[in-house]
Scaffold this motif. Sequence first.
Motif, mmCIF file in Angstrom:
data_model
loop_
_atom_site.group_PDB
_atom_site.id
_atom_site.type_symbol
_atom_site.label_atom_id
_atom_site.label_comp_id
_atom_site.label_asym_id
_atom_site.label_seq_id
_atom_site.Cartn_x
_atom_site.Cartn_y
_atom_site.Cartn_z
ATOM 1 N N LEU A 1 47.643 42.793 38.427
ATOM 2 C CA LEU A 1 46.616 43.717 38.914
ATOM 3 C C LEU A 1 46.782 43.914 40.410
ATOM 4 O O LEU A 1 47.294 43.052 41.121
ATOM 5 N N SER A 2 46.278 45.063 40.882
ATOM 6 C CA SER A 2 46.264 45.277 42.327
ATOM 7 C C SER A 2 45.116 44.472 42.919
ATOM 8 O O SER A 2 44.236 43.977 42.207
ATOM 9 N N HIS A 3 45.108 44.343 44.239
ATOM 10 C CA HIS A 3 44.064 43.583 44.933
ATOM 11 C C HIS A 3 42.692 44.172 44.653
ATOM 12 O O HIS A 3 41.715 43.448 44.389
ATOM 13 N N ASP A 4 42.586 45.498 44.690
ATOM 14 C CA ASP A 4 41.295 46.164 44.474
ATOM 15 C C ASP A 4 40.797 45.960 43.027
ATOM 16 O O ASP A 4 39.606 45.734 42.798
ATOM 17 N N GLU A 5 41.716 46.043 42.036
ATOM 18 C CA GLU A 5 41.316 45.830 40.644
ATOM 19 C C GLU A 5 40.810 44.398 40.435
ATOM 20 O O GLU A 5 39.782 44.174 39.779
ATOM 21 N N ALA A 6 41.530 43.428 40.979
ATOM 22 C CA ALA A 6 41.139 42.026 40.826
ATOM 23 C C ALA A 6 39.791 41.769 41.496
ATOM 24 O O ALA A 6 38.916 41.090 40.948
ATOM 25 N N ALA A 7 39.593 42.336 42.695
ATOM 26 C CA ALA A 7 38.325 42.138 43.411
ATOM 27 C C ALA A 7 37.168 42.775 42.640
ATOM 28 O O ALA A 7 36.066 42.209 42.554
ATOM 29 N N LEU A 8 37.412 43.957 42.060
ATOM 30 C CA LEU A 8 36.370 44.628 41.279
ATOM 31 C C LEU A 8 35.999 43.812 40.040
ATOM 32 O O LEU A 8 34.810 43.641 39.732
ATOM 33 N N ALA B 1 38.834 32.286 37.891
ATOM 34 C CA ALA B 1 40.093 32.717 38.512
ATOM 35 C C ALA B 1 39.806 33.464 39.812
ATOM 36 O O ALA B 1 38.792 34.148 39.960
ATOM 37 N N SER B 2 40.747 33.354 40.764
ATOM 38 C CA SER B 2 40.588 34.028 42.052
ATOM 39 C C SER B 2 41.343 35.352 42.041
ATOM 40 O O SER B 2 42.063 35.674 41.089
ATOM 41 N N VAL B 3 41.204 36.131 43.124
ATOM 42 C CA VAL B 3 41.865 37.425 43.240
ATOM 43 C C VAL B 3 43.378 37.240 43.200
ATOM 44 O O VAL B 3 44.099 37.958 42.503
ATOM 45 N N ASN B 4 43.859 36.238 43.933
ATOM 46 C CA ASN B 4 45.307 36.000 43.987
ATOM 47 C C ASN B 4 45.863 35.610 42.618
ATOM 48 O O ASN B 4 46.945 36.061 42.235
ATOM 49 N N GLU B 5 45.150 34.780 41.871
ATOM 50 C CA GLU B 5 45.610 34.387 40.526
ATOM 51 C C GLU B 5 45.697 35.597 39.612
ATOM 52 O O GLU B 5 46.647 35.732 38.840
ATOM 53 N N LEU B 6 44.697 36.457 39.674
ATOM 54 C CA LEU B 6 44.708 37.660 38.843
ATOM 55 C C LEU B 6 45.873 38.577 39.220
ATOM 56 O O LEU B 6 46.516 39.168 38.342
ATOM 57 N N GLY C 1 41.267 39.945 28.493
ATOM 58 C CA GLY C 1 41.854 38.657 28.881
ATOM 59 C C GLY C 1 41.584 38.346 30.346
ATOM 60 O O GLY C 1 41.298 37.190 30.718
ATOM 61 N N ASP C 2 41.671 39.380 31.209
ATOM 62 C CA ASP C 2 41.420 39.185 32.640
ATOM 63 C C ASP C 2 39.953 38.841 32.893
ATOM 64 O O ASP C 2 39.646 38.015 33.759
ATOM 65 N N ILE C 3 39.047 39.443 32.115
ATOM 66 C CA ILE C 3 37.613 39.152 32.270
ATOM 67 C C ILE C 3 37.343 37.700 31.898
ATOM 68 O O ILE C 3 36.579 37.000 32.566
ATOM 69 N N ARG C 4 38.004 37.202 30.845
ATOM 70 C CA ARG C 4 37.836 35.789 30.477
ATOM 71 C C ARG C 4 38.331 34.880 31.597
ATOM 72 O O ARG C 4 37.730 33.856 31.891
ATOM 73 N N LYS C 5 39.432 35.258 32.218
ATOM 74 C CA LYS C 5 39.962 34.454 33.335
ATOM 75 C C LYS C 5 38.976 34.439 34.500
ATOM 76 O O LYS C 5 38.768 33.402 35.142
ATOM 77 N N GLY D 1 32.333 38.051 37.629
ATOM 78 C CA GLY D 1 32.358 36.678 38.163
ATOM 79 C C GLY D 1 30.985 36.051 38.113
ATOM 80 O O GLY D 1 29.986 36.664 37.735
ATOM 81 N N SER D 2 30.916 34.800 38.505
ATOM 82 C CA SER D 2 29.628 34.084 38.504
ATOM 83 C C SER D 2 28.716 34.703 39.526
ATOM 84 O O SER D 2 29.145 35.176 40.568
ATOM 85 N N LYS D 3 27.453 34.677 39.243
ATOM 86 C CA LYS D 3 26.440 35.340 40.087
ATOM 87 C C LYS D 3 25.911 34.377 41.148
ATOM 88 O O LYS D 3 24.725 34.199 41.306
#
Length: 139
Positions: free
Chosen positions: A121-128, A110-115, A101-105, A134-136
Amino acid sequence: MNNPVMVALIIEGITIVVMLVVLFWLVRTQLRLKRDYQVLNDIVHGNSNDIAGLCSAALTVDSRIATVDSRIAVTDGQIDDLAAKIAEVEQNDQSSHPYSGDIRKVRSGASVNELMKNSGLSHDEAALLIRLHGSKTPP
């Protein structure tokens, strides 16, 4: 007496001449008909050979079509099997992935803060996740 015999001979002579002319005409007509018959016989024989060849070709084409039809049926069955396996894999993939679900977002933008807010999720998990899925777009 000489006269009636002479007339009879003349009539017989004319009759013989007419009969010979008719006989000549009949012989000539018979020869022409014989020649026409031979030409028509040759044409019919050629047409028979052509029809036999066409029938043979039709049988060959029919057997090829049957072979292709059976291959199509087998391929159709294989495609159905592959489609079922793909659907099963996708279903298993979506349900077994904790981050699906997070990958679809992330793919939706979706941004790091939204995740972090919505998924816990932690900041590091969302950034990873954003880096991986994310888009290339170049920085």
